[in-house]
Design a protein around this motif. Structure first.
Motif, short mmCIF file in Angstrom:
data_model
loop_
_atom_site.label_atom_id
_atom_site.label_comp_id
_atom_site.label_asym_id
_atom_site.label_seq_id
_atom_site.Cartn_x
_atom_site.Cartn_y
_atom_site.Cartn_z
N ASN A 1 43.06 23.46 16.65
CA ASN A 1 42.26 23.62 15.44
C ASN A 1 41.76 25.07 15.38
OD1 ASN A 1 39.85 23.74 17.12
ND2 ASN A 1 39.97 21.51 17.24
N GLU A 2 41.09 25.41 14.30
CA GLU A 2 40.71 26.81 14.10
C GLU A 2 39.73 27.30 15.16
OE1 GLU A 2 38.88 29.69 10.58
OE2 GLU A 2 39.11 27.55 10.24
N LYS A 3 38.78 26.43 15.53
CA LYS A 3 37.80 26.82 16.55
C LYS A 3 38.50 27.09 17.89
CE LYS A 3 33.66 25.18 18.93
NZ LYS A 3 32.78 24.03 19.19
N SER A 4 39.43 26.22 18.26
CA SER A 4 40.16 26.41 19.52
C SER A 4 41.01 27.68 19.47
CB SER A 4 41.06 25.20 19.79
OG SER A 4 40.31 24.03 19.95
N ALA A 5 41.62 27.95 18.32
CA ALA A 5 42.45 29.15 18.18
C ALA A 5 41.60 30.41 18.35
CB ALA A 5 43.14 29.15 16.82
N ASN A 6 40.42 30.44 17.74
CA ASN A 6 39.52 31.60 17.88
C ASN A 6 39.07 31.77 19.32
OD1 ASN A 6 39.70 32.09 15.14
ND2 ASN A 6 37.88 30.91 14.64
N ALA A 7 38.69 30.64 19.96
CA ALA A 7 38.24 30.70 21.35
C ALA A 7 39.37 31.16 22.27
CB ALA A 7 37.74 29.32 21.79
N GLY A 8 40.58 30.67 22.01
CA GLY A 8 41.73 31.07 22.83
C GLY A 8 42.03 32.54 22.69
N MET A 9 41.94 33.06 21.47
CA MET A 9 42.21 34.48 21.26
C MET A 9 41.15 35.35 21.94
SD MET A 9 44.33 36.57 20.14
CE MET A 9 45.40 35.43 19.28
N LEU A 10 39.88 34.94 21.84
CA LEU A 10 38.81 35.68 22.51
C LEU A 10 39.02 35.67 24.02
CD1 LEU A 10 36.09 37.15 22.46
CD2 LEU A 10 34.95 34.92 22.40
N THR A 11 39.40 34.52 24.57
CA THR A 11 39.66 34.41 26.01
C THR A 11 40.82 35.30 26.43
OG1 THR A 11 38.89 32.11 25.98
CG2 THR A 11 40.23 32.78 27.85
N ALA A 12 41.92 35.23 25.68
CA ALA A 12 43.12 36.00 26.03
C ALA A 12 42.87 37.51 25.94
CB ALA A 12 44.27 35.60 25.13
N LEU A 13 42.22 37.95 24.87
CA LEU A 13 42.01 39.39 24.68
C LEU A 13 40.99 39.94 25.67
CD1 LEU A 13 42.08 39.71 20.79
CD2 LEU A 13 43.89 40.21 22.42
N SER A 14 39.96 39.16 26.00
CA SER A 14 38.98 39.62 26.99
C SER A 14 39.64 39.78 28.36
CB SER A 14 37.81 38.63 27.09
OG SER A 14 37.14 38.53 25.86
N ASN A 15 40.47 38.80 28.72
CA ASN A 15 41.15 38.88 30.02
C ASN A 15 42.24 39.94 30.04
OD1 ASN A 15 40.16 36.71 31.96
ND2 ASN A 15 40.37 35.55 30.08
N ARG A 16 42.72 40.31 28.85
CA ARG A 16 43.76 41.34 28.79
C ARG A 16 43.23 42.69 29.26
NH1 ARG A 16 48.40 40.61 30.01
NH2 ARG A 16 49.85 42.21 29.33
N VAL A 17 41.94 42.92 29.07
CA VAL A 17 41.33 44.16 29.57
C VAL A 17 41.50 44.24 31.09
CG1 VAL A 17 39.19 45.47 29.75
CG2 VAL A 17 39.68 44.18 27.68
N GLY A 18 41.24 43.12 31.77
CA GLY A 18 41.41 43.08 33.23
C GLY A 18 42.86 43.23 33.63
N ASP A 19 43.79 42.68 32.84
CA ASP A 19 45.21 42.83 33.15
C ASP A 19 45.63 44.31 33.09
OD1 ASP A 19 45.14 40.12 33.22
OD2 ASP A 19 46.09 39.81 31.27
N VAL A 20 45.14 45.01 32.08
CA VAL A 20 45.44 46.44 31.96
C VAL A 20 44.85 47.21 33.15
CG1 VAL A 20 45.04 48.51 30.57
CG2 VAL A 20 45.64 46.36 29.46
N ALA A 21 43.64 46.83 33.58
CA ALA A 21 43.03 47.48 34.74
C ALA A 21 43.87 47.27 36.00
CB ALA A 21 41.62 46.94 34.96
N ILE A 22 44.44 46.07 36.17
CA ILE A 22 45.31 45.81 37.32
C ILE A 22 46.58 46.67 37.23
CG2 ILE A 22 46.78 44.06 38.40
CD1 ILE A 22 44.02 43.54 39.18
N LEU A 23 47.16 46.77 36.03
CA LEU A 23 48.36 47.59 35.85
C LEU A 23 48.08 49.06 36.19
CD1 LEU A 23 49.72 46.04 32.54
CD2 LEU A 23 50.89 46.05 34.72
N LEU A 24 46.94 49.58 35.74
CA LEU A 24 46.57 50.96 36.08
C LEU A 24 46.32 51.12 37.58
CD1 LEU A 24 44.18 51.75 33.08
CD2 LEU A 24 46.48 52.64 33.45
N SER A 25 45.76 50.07 38.21
CA SER A 25 45.56 50.11 39.66
C SER A 25 46.89 50.20 40.40
CB SER A 25 44.81 48.85 40.14
OG SER A 25 43.58 48.72 39.48
N ILE A 26 47.89 49.47 39.89
CA ILE A 26 49.23 49.54 40.50
C ILE A 26 49.78 50.96 40.41
CG2 ILE A 26 51.62 48.77 40.20
CD1 ILE A 26 50.50 46.05 39.31
#
Length: 576
Positions: free
Chosen positions: A134-159
């Protein structure tokens, strides 16, 4: 039941077997002091080897044991909770993928192979948060994914930065000055840990992730996704000692702990209260880690996993029986209808509050005493003390609204504890919430530590807890006065209850700042001047040039005559 004669029963037995073998291996390694390092070289690039490595020591094995045990209980619980779902097999596969990603992260000492588990957690968590479509789940999922993507980029830069060390197995470098010599590496690792463990300013995604089914919340908030950042920083902790990054982490973790405890006292959604409780405990783990006690942070991580999974399971049992209501204001008097669930949620709440001789007491009491004996700055000290009181405050508020008082569910009087598929895992985790803390303290800290504090400091934790519990219960008992005060000071209630406006900043603020500016840049840059002087401009120039060249290569006499006349005119102009 159909679910337990398919793949799920075999996966349940497999997880329990892994849990038992891992626990026995951890005990053996803990007693003997032996660790196993397995390395498989995949390729070599510019004298830098890329290996698949595994670390099997007491810490990774014990954590893997807890993750497997809680996952097995969640799978069994899901058989009852998700029994009416048409896509239960897909749900089970997603949960197993989640557990596999966490297992890969736990036993990886290599920053490249950690990225596999790290990204796997992010991908599967997105799929689970948007599970209800549903729309609420889609918004929550996008917020979760994009917030965690910042950490993924930090790991890539660490590599990229770890190329300087000639290898990616960080366990070889954390005890030396090698990592400290690479500027920014420690900060990037801490940034990655903060995004995954939802520290300020990345806290908004954790309550939003409650859009996922409750069994997923029990797994995510106890031992998998949110603990991945803490576990990574525990592994990296020797490289952080004495740095500015460590001091910054202490302040941010203390603020997160206080903010989450304050917000939980104004929240009315049952699952979000427990989510904010998780956020508060993650702040406790991060703060004690920033003080320089990684073993103590790991101890609290394991003890917290047991009673937090139990807390979510009890909440799920109540929500499932109460017709999918999550608002605590429409509950009440559940003790007469769901005695087992109420007993277990009270047990988990008491363990969370640090009640003596339950799981949370052994870790939280030690953490507070260690913090009081450390050279802690005054702001962090008071934030720690207030957060401890707020934990007990929102726990007793939860008890008041849901478990005691009058029954408020009206016609929904069919609430009961009849589903054994849901209550049996709760009993097993209840045993862990009772005995887990004591057993872990004997194993991880076999020799007793003597912490000498004054009487005031010794009694402070107990006094703050008692005052917090009393305030939490009495404020809600006198709800009329409390409601009037809330209306009178409505802006304070909104500020405290909305996690200091962080969800608004993480959604509208980010969209207004970045997405609109990105759209403008795309319009003016990518589709504008960059196209004119870039792709399309170059294409037009080459097409015209190739046309001129084609005409020149046609061997036309007219062209040679024109060129010859132009050459004569130019020569005459030069001579004259």
């Amino acid at each position: 039941m159909l679910w337990n004669i398919k793949m799920n029963l075999s996966s349940l037995v497999f997880l329990l077997l892994i849990s038992m073998v891992s626990l026995l291996s951890a005990l053996k390694m803990l007693m003997s002091g032996v660790s196993y390092y397995i390395e498989w070289e995949i390729m070599t690039l510019n004298s830098c080897s890329l290996e698949m490595t595994f670390i099997l020591d007491w810490m990774s094995m014990m954590f893997l044991s807890f993750v497997s045990f809680i996952s097995a209980m969640v799978l069994f619980y899901s058989g009852g909770y998700m029994s009416g779902d048409n896509n239960i097999d897909r749900f089970m596969y997603l949960v197993l993928g989640f557990v596999a990603s966490m297992g890969a992260l736990i036993i990886s000492p290599n920053i490249v192979s950690i990225l596999l588990g790290w990204d796997g957690l992010g991908l599967v968590s997105y799929a689970l948060v948007i599970y209800y479509q549903n729309e609420k789940s889609a918004n929550a999922g996008m917020l979760t994914a994009l917030s965690n993507r910042v950490g993924d980029v930090a790991i890539l830069l660490s590599i990229a930065l770890m190329f300087e060390l000639g290898g990616f197995s960080f366990l070889f470098y954390v005890d030396s000055t090698a990592i400290a010599a690479i500027g920014g590496l420690a900060a990037l690792v801490v940034l990655a840990g903060m995004t995954k463990s939802a520290q300020i300013p990345f806290s908004a995604w954790l309550p939003a992730a409650m859009a996922a089914p409750t069994p997923v919340s029990a797994l995510v908030h106890s031992s998998t996704l949110v603990t991945a950042g803490v576990y990574l920083l525990i592994r990296f902790s020797p490289a952080l000692e004495g740095t500015v990054v460590q001091t910054s982490l202490l302040l941010l973790a203390s603020l997160t702990m206080f903010m989450a405890g304050l917000g939980a006292n104004f929240e009315t959604d049952l699952k979000k209260i427990i989510a904010l409780s998780t956020l508060s405990q993650l702040g406790v783990m991060m703060s004690v880690l920033a003080m320089g006690f990684p073993s103590l942070a790991f101890f609290h991580l394991l003890a917290h996993a047991l009673f937090k999974a139990l807390l979510f399971m009890c909440a799920g049992s109540i929500i499932h029986s109460a017709g999918d209501y999550q608002d605590i204001r429409v509950m009440g008097g559940l003790v007469g209808f769901m005695p087992l669930s109420v007993m277990m949620i009270n047990l988990a709440n008491l363990a969370l509050c640090g009640t003596p001789f339950l799981a949370g007491f052994y870790s939280k009491d030690l953490i507070l005493e260690v913090a009081f004996s450390c050279p802690l700055n005054e702001l962090c000290f008071w934030l720690l003390v207030l957060a401890t009181g707020l934990t007990v405050c929102y726990s007793f508020r939860l008890v008041y609204f849901t478990l005691s008082g009058e029954f408020n569910l009206g016609g929904l009087a069919g609430v009961s504890d009849e589903d054994k598929t849901m209550t049996l895992p709760m009993v097993w985790l209840g045993l862990g919430a009772i005995f887990g803390g004591a057993c872990l303290s004997w194993l991880i800290f076999p020799s007793p530590h003597m912490i000498c504090l004054s009487f005031e400091f010794k009694i402070l934790a107990l006094a703050v807890s008692l005052v917090g519990g009393l305030v939490g219960y009495l404020l809600n008992l006198t709800s009329v006065t409390y409601l009037l005060e809330s209306i009178k000071k409505y802006y304070i209630v909104i500020f405290a209850g909305s996690m200091w406006f962080m969800p608004f900043l993480s959604t509208r603020g980010v969209s207004n700042l970045f997405l609109k500016s990105g759209g403008l840049y795309q319009q003016v840059g990518d589709s504008g001047w960059s196209e004119f002087y870039g792709g399309q401009g170059s294409y037009s120039l080459f097409v015209k040039s190739s046309g001129y060249l084609q005409v020149a290569q046609d061997n036309s006499v007219k062209i040679y005559m024109v060129v010859f006349v132009m050459w004569l005119v130019a020569l005459a102009a030069i001579v004259i």
